[in-house]
Design a protein around this motif. Structure first.
Motif, PDB file in Angstrom:
ATOM      1  N   MET A  17       0.860  -1.173   0.000  1.00 36.17           N
ATOM      2  CA  MET A  17       0.000   0.000   0.000  1.00 36.17           C
ATOM      3  C   MET A  17       0.895   1.220   0.000  1.00 36.17           C
ATOM      4  SD  MET A  17      -3.142   1.180   2.365  1.00 36.17           S
ATOM      5  CE  MET A  17      -4.112  -0.005   1.522  1.00 36.17           C
ATOM      6  N   ALA A  18       0.587   2.182  -0.789  1.00 37.53           N
ATOM      7  CA  ALA A  18       1.353   3.420  -0.825  1.00 37.53           C
ATOM      8  C   ALA A  18       0.827   4.354   0.257  1.00 37.53           C
ATOM      9  CB  ALA A  18       1.239   4.065  -2.193  1.00 37.53           C
ATOM     10  N   VAL A  19       1.761   4.939   1.015  1.00 38.00           N
ATOM     11  CA  VAL A  19       1.410   5.790   2.144  1.00 38.00           C
ATOM     12  C   VAL A  19       2.246   7.053   2.074  1.00 38.00           C
ATOM     13  CG1 VAL A  19       1.370   5.949   4.658  1.00 38.00           C
ATOM     14  CG2 VAL A  19       0.906   3.769   3.564  1.00 38.00           C
ATOM     15  N   LYS A  20       1.635   8.172   2.432  1.00 37.87           N
ATOM     16  CA  LYS A  20       2.356   9.437   2.482  1.00 37.87           C
ATOM     17  C   LYS A  20       2.108  10.048   3.853  1.00 37.87           C
ATOM     18  CE  LYS A  20       3.278  13.367  -0.348  1.00 37.87           C
ATOM     19  NZ  LYS A  20       3.222  13.712  -1.747  1.00 37.87           N
ATOM     20  N   GLU A  21       3.148  10.599   4.448  1.00 41.81           N
ATOM     21  CA  GLU A  21       3.010  11.231   5.749  1.00 41.81           C
ATOM     22  C   GLU A  21       3.150  12.731   5.566  1.00 41.81           C
ATOM     23  OE1 GLU A  21       4.649  10.607  10.282  1.00 41.81           O
ATOM     24  OE2 GLU A  21       5.466   9.408   8.662  1.00 41.81           O
ATOM     25  N   HIS A  22       2.235  13.495   6.194  1.00 45.13           N
ATOM     26  CA  HIS A  22       2.243  14.945   6.052  1.00 45.13           C
ATOM     27  C   HIS A  22       1.879  15.573   7.390  1.00 45.13           C
ATOM     28  CE1 HIS A  22       1.792  18.860   4.227  1.00 45.13           C
ATOM     29  NE2 HIS A  22       0.585  18.951   4.740  1.00 45.13           N
ATOM     30  N   ASP A  23       2.776  16.363   7.964  1.00 46.44           N
ATOM     31  CA  ASP A  23       2.545  17.050   9.243  1.00 46.44           C
ATOM     32  C   ASP A  23       2.108  16.089  10.342  1.00 46.44           C
ATOM     33  OD1 ASP A  23       3.229  19.510   8.162  1.00 46.44           O
ATOM     34  OD2 ASP A  23       1.156  20.006   7.630  1.00 46.44           O
ATOM     35  N   GLY A  24       2.726  14.940  10.430  1.00 45.34           N
ATOM     36  CA  GLY A  24       2.400  13.982  11.480  1.00 45.34           C
ATOM     37  C   GLY A  24       1.172  13.143  11.221  1.00 45.34           C
ATOM     38  N   ASP A  25       0.474  13.389  10.134  1.00 44.49           N
ATOM     39  CA  ASP A  25      -0.698  12.598   9.778  1.00 44.49           C
ATOM     40  C   ASP A  25      -0.329  11.682   8.620  1.00 44.49           C
ATOM     41  OD1 ASP A  25      -2.446  13.685  11.646  1.00 44.49           O
ATOM     42  OD2 ASP A  25      -2.995  15.338  10.320  1.00 44.49           O
ATOM     43  N   VAL A  26      -1.038  10.588   8.492  1.00 47.32           N
ATOM     44  CA  VAL A  26      -0.756   9.638   7.421  1.00 47.32           C
ATOM     45  C   VAL A  26      -1.887   9.686   6.406  1.00 47.32           C
ATOM     46  CG1 VAL A  26      -1.831   7.636   8.519  1.00 47.32           C
ATOM     47  CG2 VAL A  26       0.008   7.292   6.929  1.00 47.32           C
ATOM     48  N   ILE A  27      -1.520   9.618   5.149  1.00 43.08           N
ATOM     49  CA  ILE A  27      -2.494   9.607   4.065  1.00 43.08           C
ATOM     50  C   ILE A  27      -2.277   8.308   3.298  1.00 43.08           C
ATOM     51  CG2 ILE A  27      -3.266  10.759   1.963  1.00 43.08           C
ATOM     52  CD1 ILE A  27      -1.915  13.326   3.175  1.00 43.08           C
ATOM     53  N   PHE A  28      -3.294   7.465   3.280  1.00 43.27           N
ATOM     54  CA  PHE A  28      -3.207   6.220   2.537  1.00 43.27           C
ATOM     55  C   PHE A  28      -3.610   6.504   1.098  1.00 43.27           C
ATOM     56  CE2 PHE A  28      -3.717   4.749   6.887  1.00 43.27           C
ATOM     57  CZ  PHE A  28      -2.678   3.839   6.966  1.00 43.27           C
ATOM     58  N   LEU A  29      -2.703   6.266   0.207  1.00 48.46           N
ATOM     59  CA  LEU A  29      -2.982   6.512  -1.198  1.00 48.46           C
ATOM     60  C   LEU A  29      -3.766   5.336  -1.766  1.00 48.46           C
ATOM     61  CD1 LEU A  29       0.529   7.880  -2.142  1.00 48.46           C
ATOM     62  CD2 LEU A  29      -1.482   9.174  -1.429  1.00 48.46           C
ATOM     63  N   HIS A  30      -4.515   5.576  -2.764  1.00 48.49           N
ATOM     64  CA  HIS A  30      -5.363   4.538  -3.334  1.00 48.49           C
ATOM     65  C   HIS A  30      -4.599   3.704  -4.353  1.00 48.49           C
ATOM     66  CE1 HIS A  30      -9.014   5.950  -1.424  1.00 48.49           C
ATOM     67  NE2 HIS A  30      -8.622   7.173  -1.708  1.00 48.49           N
ATOM     68  N   GLU A  31      -3.512   3.137  -3.890  1.00 44.41           N
ATOM     69  CA  GLU A  31      -2.777   2.225  -4.754  1.00 44.41           C
ATOM     70  C   GLU A  31      -2.031   1.230  -3.879  1.00 44.41           C
ATOM     71  OE1 GLU A  31       1.297   3.582  -6.611  1.00 44.41           O
ATOM     72  OE2 GLU A  31       0.099   5.374  -6.267  1.00 44.41           O
ATOM     73  N   VAL A  32      -1.924   0.048  -4.340  1.00 48.62           N
ATOM     74  CA  VAL A  32      -1.220  -1.008  -3.621  1.00 48.62           C
ATOM     75  C   VAL A  32       0.037  -1.328  -4.410  1.00 48.62           C
ATOM     76  CG1 VAL A  32      -1.351  -3.379  -2.794  1.00 48.62           C
ATOM     77  CG2 VAL A  32      -3.385  -1.923  -2.709  1.00 48.62           C
ATOM     78  N   ARG A  33       1.147  -1.372  -3.692  1.00 44.88           N
ATOM     79  CA  ARG A  33       2.416  -1.673  -4.339  1.00 44.88           C
ATOM     80  C   ARG A  33       2.977  -2.968  -3.790  1.00 44.88           C
ATOM     81  NH1 ARG A  33       5.338   4.219  -3.914  1.00 44.88           N
ATOM     82  NH2 ARG A  33       3.902   5.332  -5.279  1.00 44.88           N
ATOM     83  N   ARG A  34       3.748  -3.649  -4.597  1.00 44.42           N
ATOM     84  CA  ARG A  34       4.390  -4.893  -4.186  1.00 44.42           C
ATOM     85  C   ARG A  34       5.491  -4.567  -3.168  1.00 44.42           C
ATOM     86  NH1 ARG A  34       4.295  -9.800  -6.248  1.00 44.42           N
ATOM     87  NH2 ARG A  34       3.264  -9.100  -8.143  1.00 44.42           N
ATOM     88  N   GLY A  35       5.613  -5.399  -2.147  1.00 43.64           N
ATOM     89  CA  GLY A  35       6.696  -5.243  -1.178  1.00 43.64           C
ATOM     90  C   GLY A  35       6.217  -4.667   0.144  1.00 43.64           C
ATOM     91  N   ALA A  36       7.168  -4.479   1.031  1.00 39.93           N
ATOM     92  CA  ALA A  36       6.875  -3.998   2.382  1.00 39.93           C
ATOM     93  C   ALA A  36       6.884  -2.471   2.420  1.00 39.93           C
ATOM     94  CB  ALA A  36       7.913  -4.540   3.355  1.00 39.93           C
ATOM     95  N   ALA A  37       6.186  -1.910   3.378  1.00 37.59           N
ATOM     96  CA  ALA A  37       6.217  -0.463   3.592  1.00 37.59           C
ATOM     97  C   ALA A  37       7.570  -0.100   4.193  1.00 37.59           C
ATOM     98  CB  ALA A  37       5.096  -0.046   4.536  1.00 37.59           C
ATOM     99  N   ASP A  38       7.960   1.153   4.033  1.00 35.96           N
ATOM    100  CA  ASP A  38       9.267   1.577   4.529  1.00 35.96           C
ATOM    101  C   ASP A  38       9.313   1.719   6.041  1.00 35.96           C
ATOM    102  OD1 ASP A  38       7.586   3.763   4.511  1.00 35.96           O
ATOM    103  OD2 ASP A  38       9.140   5.193   3.931  1.00 35.96           O
ATOM    104  N   ARG A  39       8.164   1.752   6.686  1.00 28.66           N
ATOM    105  CA  ARG A  39       8.091   1.845   8.150  1.00 28.66           C
ATOM    106  C   ARG A  39       6.705   1.450   8.624  1.00 28.66           C
ATOM    107  NH1 ARG A  39       7.435   8.144   9.637  1.00 28.66           N
ATOM    108  NH2 ARG A  39       6.915   7.161  11.571  1.00 28.66           N
TER     109      ARG A  39
END
Length: 119
Positions: A1-23
């Motif tokens: 799952m693609a995730v973006k962090e902004h100002d301490g909040d997390v935004i889950f993007l509407h796309e799934v990616r192969r592999g593990a998340a970075d954190r």
């Protein structure tokens, strides 16, 4: 799952990616799930301490976890007793639309007197 962090909040993007998340995004997910802010804040403290311990060698992580229980957060204070004031009790029986101008003025003075005595 693609995730973006902004100002301490997390935004889950509407796309799934192969592999593990970075954190891990567990604390942000807990916030999104509506856990109490005291628990979310405490989880951040525990996570920061765990990540710091990992960077510094990680040997003492078991002790660190025991020293930092997640639910040791101070619960919010219980709400104060909701005892009605004399003014509130008096207003309960008032029907404003039925008062004459003189009755409304008398009531206002009465309420002002009650408030002055109480405060």
């Amino acid at each position: 799952m693609a995730v973006k962090e902004h100002d301490g909040d997390v935004i889950f993007l509407h796309e799934v990616r192969r592999g593990a998340a970075d954190r891990s995004y567990g604390v942000q997910v807990a916030k999104l799930a509506g856990l109490p802010e005291a628990v979310v804040s405490r989880a951040r403290v525990v996570l920061d301490a765990l990540e710091k311990g990992e960077r510094e060698g990680g040997g003492a992580q078991k002790a660190l976890i025991d020293d930092l229980p997640l639910f040791a957060a101070t619960p919010p204070p219980a709400p104060a007793s909701m005892r009605r004031s004399e003014v509130e009790a008096r207003l309960e029986d008032v029907l404003p639309d039925t008062l004459s101008p003189r009755e409304a003025l008398d009531l206002l003075y009465e309420l002002k007197g009650l408030a002055d005595r109480a405060g």
